[in-house]
Design a protein around this motif. Sequence first.
Motif, PDB file in Angstrom:
ATOM      1  N   THR A 115      -6.595  23.767  -2.861  1.00 49.65           N
ATOM      2  CA  THR A 115      -7.125  23.801  -4.223  1.00 49.65           C
ATOM      3  C   THR A 115      -5.960  23.601  -5.178  1.00 49.65           C
ATOM      4  OG1 THR A 115      -8.872  25.324  -3.571  1.00 49.65           O
ATOM      5  CG2 THR A 115      -8.394  25.152  -5.925  1.00 49.65           C
ATOM      6  N   VAL A 116      -6.036  22.516  -5.948  1.00 48.66           N
ATOM      7  CA  VAL A 116      -4.949  22.163  -6.858  1.00 48.66           C
ATOM      8  C   VAL A 116      -5.443  22.321  -8.294  1.00 48.66           C
ATOM      9  CG1 VAL A 116      -3.328  20.364  -7.568  1.00 48.66           C
ATOM     10  CG2 VAL A 116      -4.051  20.519  -5.177  1.00 48.66           C
ATOM     11  N   PRO A 117      -4.795  23.146  -9.101  1.00 47.91           N
ATOM     12  CA  PRO A 117      -5.222  23.320 -10.496  1.00 47.91           C
ATOM     13  C   PRO A 117      -5.267  21.986 -11.229  1.00 47.91           C
ATOM     14  CG  PRO A 117      -3.549  24.933  -9.916  1.00 47.91           C
ATOM     15  CD  PRO A 117      -3.625  23.971  -8.776  1.00 47.91           C
ATOM     16  N   GLY A 118      -6.354  21.807 -12.019  1.00 45.82           N
ATOM     17  CA  GLY A 118      -6.502  20.578 -12.788  1.00 45.82           C
ATOM     18  C   GLY A 118      -7.261  19.483 -12.075  1.00 45.82           C
ATOM     19  N   GLN A 119      -7.557  19.665 -10.789  1.00 43.34           N
ATOM     20  CA  GLN A 119      -8.331  18.678 -10.037  1.00 43.34           C
ATOM     21  C   GLN A 119      -9.742  19.195  -9.817  1.00 43.34           C
ATOM     22  OE1 GLN A 119      -4.976  16.344  -7.336  1.00 43.34           O
ATOM     23  NE2 GLN A 119      -6.841  17.107  -6.434  1.00 43.34           N
ATOM     24  N   ASP A 120     -10.701  18.317 -10.056  1.00 39.34           N
ATOM     25  CA  ASP A 120     -12.102  18.717  -9.878  1.00 39.34           C
ATOM     26  C   ASP A 120     -12.429  18.974  -8.415  1.00 39.34           C
ATOM     27  OD1 ASP A 120     -12.491  18.463 -12.604  1.00 39.34           O
ATOM     28  OD2 ASP A 120     -13.141  16.377 -12.454  1.00 39.34           O
ATOM     29  N   GLU A 121     -11.860  18.145  -7.547  1.00 41.88           N
ATOM     30  CA  GLU A 121     -12.150  18.276  -6.119  1.00 41.88           C
ATOM     31  C   GLU A 121     -10.899  18.722  -5.367  1.00 41.88           C
ATOM     32  OE1 GLU A 121     -15.085  17.957  -4.681  1.00 41.88           O
ATOM     33  OE2 GLU A 121     -16.042  17.478  -6.604  1.00 41.88           O
ATOM     34  N   PRO A 122     -11.052  19.554  -4.352  1.00 43.92           N
ATOM     35  CA  PRO A 122      -9.887  19.982  -3.561  1.00 43.92           C
ATOM     36  C   PRO A 122      -9.374  18.830  -2.707  1.00 43.92           C
ATOM     37  CG  PRO A 122     -11.903  20.826  -2.590  1.00 43.92           C
ATOM     38  CD  PRO A 122     -12.302  20.184  -3.885  1.00 43.92           C
ATOM     39  N   GLU A 123      -8.149  18.965  -2.260  1.00 51.95           N
ATOM     40  CA  GLU A 123      -7.562  18.005  -1.327  1.00 51.95           C
ATOM     41  C   GLU A 123      -7.875  18.488   0.094  1.00 51.95           C
ATOM     42  OE1 GLU A 123      -5.456  15.168  -1.778  1.00 51.95           O
ATOM     43  OE2 GLU A 123      -6.225  15.245  -3.830  1.00 51.95           O
TER      44      GLU A 123
ATOM     45  N   ARG B 194       0.831  -1.196   0.000  1.00 54.79           N
ATOM     46  CA  ARG B 194       0.000   0.000   0.000  1.00 54.79           C
ATOM     47  C   ARG B 194       0.863   1.243   0.000  1.00 54.79           C
ATOM     48  NH1 ARG B 194      -5.167   1.352   3.926  1.00 54.79           N
ATOM     49  NH2 ARG B 194      -5.910   3.137   2.729  1.00 54.79           N
ATOM     50  N   ASP B 195       0.542   2.163  -0.890  1.00 58.36           N
ATOM     51  CA  ASP B 195       1.233   3.444  -0.913  1.00 58.36           C
ATOM     52  C   ASP B 195       0.796   4.217   0.324  1.00 58.36           C
ATOM     53  OD1 ASP B 195       2.346   5.902  -1.379  1.00 58.36           O
ATOM     54  OD2 ASP B 195       1.836   5.943  -3.509  1.00 58.36           O
ATOM     55  N   LEU B 196       1.707   4.354   1.279  1.00 50.79           N
ATOM     56  CA  LEU B 196       1.363   4.957   2.561  1.00 50.79           C
ATOM     57  C   LEU B 196       1.312   6.486   2.512  1.00 50.79           C
ATOM     58  CD1 LEU B 196       3.394   2.616   4.936  1.00 50.79           C
ATOM     59  CD2 LEU B 196       0.942   2.585   4.467  1.00 50.79           C
ATOM     60  N   ARG B 197       1.579   7.037   1.329  1.00 50.14           N
ATOM     61  CA  ARG B 197       1.407   8.480   1.195  1.00 50.14           C
ATOM     62  C   ARG B 197      -0.079   8.823   1.306  1.00 50.14           C
ATOM     63  NH1 ARG B 197       4.234   9.613  -4.427  1.00 50.14           N
ATOM     64  NH2 ARG B 197       3.129   7.662  -4.856  1.00 50.14           N
ATOM     65  N   LEU B 198      -0.367   9.902   2.004  1.00 49.93           N
ATOM     66  CA  LEU B 198      -1.768  10.286   2.158  1.00 49.93           C
ATOM     67  C   LEU B 198      -2.330  10.822   0.856  1.00 49.93           C
ATOM     68  CD1 LEU B 198      -1.166   9.871   5.175  1.00 49.93           C
ATOM     69  CD2 LEU B 198      -2.683  11.790   5.628  1.00 49.93           C
ATOM     70  N   THR B 199      -1.469  11.386   0.020  1.00 53.70           N
ATOM     71  CA  THR B 199      -1.934  11.887  -1.265  1.00 53.70           C
ATOM     72  C   THR B 199      -0.794  11.822  -2.271  1.00 53.70           C
ATOM     73  OG1 THR B 199      -2.877  13.778  -2.464  1.00 53.70           O
ATOM     74  CG2 THR B 199      -1.354  14.279  -0.678  1.00 53.70           C
ATOM     75  N   THR B 200      -1.169  11.579  -3.509  1.00 55.74           N
ATOM     76  CA  THR B 200      -0.203  11.629  -4.606  1.00 55.74           C
ATOM     77  C   THR B 200      -0.493  12.809  -5.518  1.00 55.74           C
ATOM     78  OG1 THR B 200      -1.580  10.102  -5.898  1.00 55.74           O
ATOM     79  CG2 THR B 200       0.189   9.133  -4.566  1.00 55.74           C
ATOM     80  N   ALA B 201      -1.436  13.631  -5.098  1.00 55.53           N
ATOM     81  CA  ALA B 201      -1.772  14.821  -5.893  1.00 55.53           C
ATOM     82  C   ALA B 201      -0.598  15.803  -5.853  1.00 55.53           C
ATOM     83  CB  ALA B 201      -3.023  15.488  -5.332  1.00 55.53           C
TER      84      ALA B 201
END
Length: 847
Positions: A451-459, A366-373
């Motif tokens: 808010t990350v550009p290119g993502q529909d939903e914020p992190e 499992r990728d233990l990173r909380l986000t890869t965004a």
Amino acid sequence: MNFKTTLILLIALLACGVTYLIYKPDPKAIREARLAETKTEADNPVERNLIEEGSFGAPVKVACKLRRQSEEWVFERRREGDKDLWDMTAPMKGRASGWQVDSIHRRMLEMTYEIAYAGGVGVSDAETGLADPEARVTLTDDKGKTLTVEIGKSPARGQTYARLAGGKDVVVAKADLMNVFKDSILEYRDPKLFDFAAADAVRLEIVDQTGEGGAPVTFLLAREGDGWVFEAPFSGKATAEVETAVTTFANTRMSKWKDSDPATLPVYGLDHPALSLTVTVEKKTTRPKTPSPDDAAKESENDNAGDATPEEETVVETFVHTLHLSKMSPLGEDTSLYARVGDEPAVGTLPKTTTDKLKPIESKWRDLRLTTAPVARANRVRITTGGRTCDLIEKDGGWVFAESGQAADADAVKELLKAVGGLNARTFVPMSPGEEAAFGLDAPSVDLTLTVPGQDEPERFRIGGPSDGELKRLYYVRRGESTSIAKVRTEDLKLLRRPEMDYRSREVFSLGGGSIERIDLAYENPVDDGRVQIALEPRNGLWTLVEPVEAAASKERADKLVAALRNVRGLRFAGEGGDLAKYGLADPAATLRLTYLEEAAPEEAAVPEDRKKKDRATDTDPEAQTTDPAPSQGGPRGAWVQEGENAVVGQEAGGSAEAAKASAEARSTVEFQAGTAGGSYYLKRADAPGVYEISKELFDRFTEEYRDDRVLSFTDSEAAAFSIRGGGQTHAFTKREGQWVLTAEPDLALDQKAVTTLLVNLSDLRTARYVRYTGAEAGDFGLADPSVGAEVTLDDGRKLTLSVSGEPCPKDASKRRYASRGDGGVFLLTSEEIARFEVRLDAIEAK
């Protein structure tokens, strides 16, 4: 019958026997004689094929019935993608070793002979072994045609009787046909279990029953782009370990096949496998498109249809492969485990080096990173902590507070984003609906949205309560609406807990491309009563002390001060307004007023409104137009100098009267106040409420000694005479004809090097702190009757004097002693420095 008669009869019988043996008919000769009568060809043998070449198509089925085996072996060919594969279909099902099946049908189809018994005349079925053949091999080609080859005995080495079933002719094949058959059907099982490319795998399902209590855990993973994601028992990214497992699965080879009896599966622990893996493969192939009836009719009407390039289509074929693993090893083979494929009964062994890569380990898979965004590219940050919300937006390459538009600390925002991007869980735990309170997520201590550009939903990230009770080493963190909650180290969450104040800009002052004209500094005198008050200005490219006396300044320390003042930044924003005493600023330890020349605005650049008012006056007077004056010091325009870095001091600003007028109009001042409290150091501007915590290094810049530390400015070559007083004695030296002599006794031979060393030590004296720059009386500080003194007469007649008090400075922790040059200034010298010019006659007398 007497003995003689008996003997004669025995001799006669023996003679008959010998004669029979000598003239006994040779069976081979008999067969050859019979063959001569029945041969289909002349005496010169011709090699022929039992099965005429080209009369039989490509085999798609091979059935073998060996007399020594009770069951028939059946192999069938199938097409998978662009490959032909052989499967065993009886007495067991499974993937066969293709080259071994090919060797059987090729041996049959390519069989040659030179000797044949037409119609079987000349040999009997008992002699050839064809009454009950050693083997029957039935082949079926791709057009449905079948033939059966019957294999008999071997009349000689490398020869075998054979015939086509239903035929009469018997041939002597020029090969040992039986050695193509293995002893067991298992030996035809392909050790390579699967034939697919790992890149074509799209899903992976693993049922793991090796956990505590034996309760099965099902892992579901799907390919997403170049990687894999978990769908169950949790959702999230997978690591490259999954791709390694799929590749291992695709290339798995059985070390050895053990058994094929379904009844023995429990013996090997495979009736209930410890681990079952199922891989779904989608193979894409391109082939000519099959025309519809309408298209076919149109093509038949078109005379040129045969010349057209056939249209192609991509077909996706789906294959599912399953592998079961036992937790049992063969006796004495702890490095292997039993395994089988799908529903096949065949059992073999796999090395643990292979099976270990197939077992899911959450901490590795499992990728233990909380986000890869790409959170580092976020353009908005909204964080609620301590009951206060901080809303920051990116603007013009920097960060500002969304509501006020005030500048934010871009470094703090970048540090936050970096920390979020690097968050890793120690593990993940499931959370059911309604359990938020159990994780402290009903009222999170931190609620962060990016808010990350290119993502529909914020992190979004929320920090709940500690997972380890009073220890508080791990905290629950929820990403978005995920029901898989991360446990994260407290240390890794420090930057996410920063209060709103920590995002306030740490920039206290920035000179940009402007130039510093004057520095006025006042601070508590550390070695005397009252305060030190000095002023520094640039003169001929060097900083000079201009108040309270005019004297050279320490170049090194002045340059560091200027570098720090060009861009003053705090460690953090500490607060604003309120009780300044808690920062040590109610009565500041130091104040500094900076007079500077602002950078001239470019002609085409937008000019602030307050500057426009000043510029309108000069716009109406052509003579007031000036060129941009060069900066007085601090390096090139636009330089960005961090706190504590060095800067090169430039030339003093100059130019025409018009330039001077423009400089005066653009000249500004800013005042800083520095204080210390609770072991920390603080700074604020006098014209702003903000207080900043600063480093000790920067604080020391406000309280350092800036006067040049050299005590006596001369070189030993300039001295014509000198005297040193100490211990109640005065020793005077005079230079005669280039040699130093003792004035009181010129005939005493002196060690010239030792005397010169005394003089050099005097010229090298340095002081780290002035008590007073001017105004000291002769009787102050015990200097009316100094314990040590020195006088140097230079070639030009000038005299330099030094007096050292016997009293140490009571406020100096090092207990340095007062000293003076007689100019009203008092400074401190250490005992070690004073001892360096002490005269000891036995040390300077020539030996």
